[in-house]
Design an enzyme around this catalytic site. Structure first.
Site, PDB file in Angstrom:
ATOM      1  N   LEU A 101      -3.503  -8.411  -3.345  1.00 19.72           N
ATOM      2  CA  LEU A 101      -2.571  -7.748  -2.452  1.00 19.72           C
ATOM      3  C   LEU A 101      -2.671  -6.262  -2.735  1.00 19.72           C
ATOM      4  CD1 LEU A 101       0.679  -9.939  -2.594  1.00 19.72           C
ATOM      5  CD2 LEU A 101      -0.979  -9.796  -0.739  1.00 19.72           C
ATOM      6  N   ASP A 102      -2.595  -5.439  -1.702  1.00 23.22           N
ATOM      7  CA  ASP A 102      -2.699  -3.995  -1.885  1.00 23.22           C
ATOM      8  C   ASP A 102      -1.636  -3.486  -2.848  1.00 23.22           C
ATOM      9  OD1 ASP A 102      -4.729  -3.965   0.005  1.00 23.22           O
ATOM     10  OD2 ASP A 102      -3.329  -3.650   1.651  1.00 23.22           O
ATOM     11  N   TYR A 103      -1.913  -2.349  -3.435  1.00 28.73           N
ATOM     12  CA  TYR A 103      -1.000  -1.694  -4.380  1.00 28.73           C
ATOM     13  C   TYR A 103       0.411  -1.582  -3.802  1.00 28.73           C
ATOM     14  CZ  TYR A 103       0.896   2.115  -7.283  1.00 28.73           C
ATOM     15  OH  TYR A 103       1.674   2.891  -8.099  1.00 28.73           O
ATOM     16  N   THR A 105       1.706  -3.335  -1.299  1.00 32.78           N
ATOM     17  CA  THR A 105       2.158  -4.560  -0.643  1.00 32.78           C
ATOM     18  C   THR A 105       2.772  -5.488  -1.682  1.00 32.78           C
ATOM     19  OG1 THR A 105       0.459  -4.425   1.079  1.00 32.78           O
ATOM     20  CG2 THR A 105       1.433  -6.589   0.680  1.00 32.78           C
TER      21      THR A 105
END
Length: 239
Positions: A101-103, A105
Site C-alpha cells: 500500500l502506498d506510503y 494510503t
C-alpha cells in the site's frame, strides 16, 4: 512431508515455479546431495541448501494488518522511515508484506513468511478483489464514474472494469467519498484512475481484500489469520 519446491517457496526465497527451475538446474541440495527430481519430498529435519546457502524452514504465519498512513510497505527503508514490520517486533518469523500500500494510503495489508502464498496472491493472472474507499476533490458525475467502471486508459494501458459507487458528497467542501473495487495491483492505481478523470484523491483506504476486512482493528493493529481464512483467500486467488 512436503514437496521440495513448496518448502523453498515457503521460505520466501522465490516462487514455487522458480524453485522448480532451481531444482532442475541442480542448484538445490538436500542433506548435502544435489536433487533434480521435482517430485522429491522433504521432512522438517532435512537440511536444504539453495546455491550453497541453507534455508531456514519456519512455520508459515499469516497476519492481517491495519496499516496506518505514513508507513512504508516494506521490511526496511533507506531513509529511516517507519515500515510495517516495525509493528511486529515481537514476531520471531521473518515476515514481509504481500504486495504493498502506498506510503500515504491506509488499510488492509497481509504479511506472511510464506513466499508461495504471497506469490500466488500477487500473480497478475489471479484475481482477488481489493475494496477501497477514496475521498476525492470535486464531485464526479455518473458519466465520469462510468468511465472508471468500464476501464480507463492510463500510461501503462487500460485498466480492467471496476466496481464504482458514489457513497456521499459534500458540496460545501467540494469533496466526494467513493467506493471502488478492483482486482489489479498496479502501482498507485486507484489514485491514477481518479486523476485520469480530473478528481485527485485526498485520502485513500483499503477496506477489503477478498473475503477479509478490517473489522475490530484500529490503525497499527494486526491479527493472525485463521487456517480457514488462509484456505479461503488462497482458493479465491486460484479460481
Amino acid at each position: 512431508m512436503e514437496r521440495l519446491q513448496k518448502v523453498i517457496a515457503q521460505a520466501g526465497i522465490t516462487s514455487r515455479r522458480k524453485a522448480e527451475k532451481l531444482i532442475e538446474d541442480g542448484q538445490v541440495k538436500v542433506n548435502g546431495k544435489t536433487v533434480k527430481e521435482l517430485g522429491t519430498k522433504v521432512s522438517p529435519s532435512d537440511e536444504i541448501e539453495v546455491d550453497g546457502v541453507p534455508i531456514d524452514k519456519e512455520e508459515p504465519v499469516y497476519f492481517l494488518f491495519y496499516k496506518p498512513s505514513g508507513v512504508i510497505s516494506s521490511v526496511k527503508d533507506e531513509k529511516g522511515r517507519k515500515v510495517v514490520t516495525d509493528y511486529f517486533a515481537e514476531i520471531e518469523q521473518r515476515i514481509f508484506p504481500v504486495g504493498r500500500l502506498d506510503y500515504d494510503t491506509s488499510g488492509l495489508l497481509l504479511l506472511t513468511n510464506d513466499g508461495d502464498f504471497a506469490n500466488t496472491l500477487m500473480h497478475p493472472k489471479f484475481h482477488v478483489d481489493k475494496h477501497y474507499v477514496a475521498k476525492v476533490r470535486g464531485i464526479p458525475s455518473k458519466e465520469e464514474l462510468r468511465k472508471l467502471s468500464n476501464g480507463i486508459r492510463l500510461e501503462d494501458g487500460y485498466t480492467a472494469p471496476a466496481k464504482v459507487k458514489l457513497k456521499s458528497m459534500d458540496r460545501r467542501k467540494n469533496t466526494a467519498i467513493i467506493e471502488m473495487t478492483i482486482h489489479e495491483g498496479r502501482n498507485r492505481q486507484v489514485r491514477r484512475m481518479f486523476e485520469a478523470i480530473g478528481y485527485p484523491v485526498q485520502k485513500l483506504k483499503r477496506e477489503g481484500y477478498g473475503y477479509l476486512n478490517l473489522n475490530g482493528l484500529n490503525p497499527g493493529e494486526a491479527r493472525e489469520l485463521t487456517p480457514h481464512e488462509v484456505k479461503q483467500i488462497r482458493n479465491l486467488a486460484v479460481t
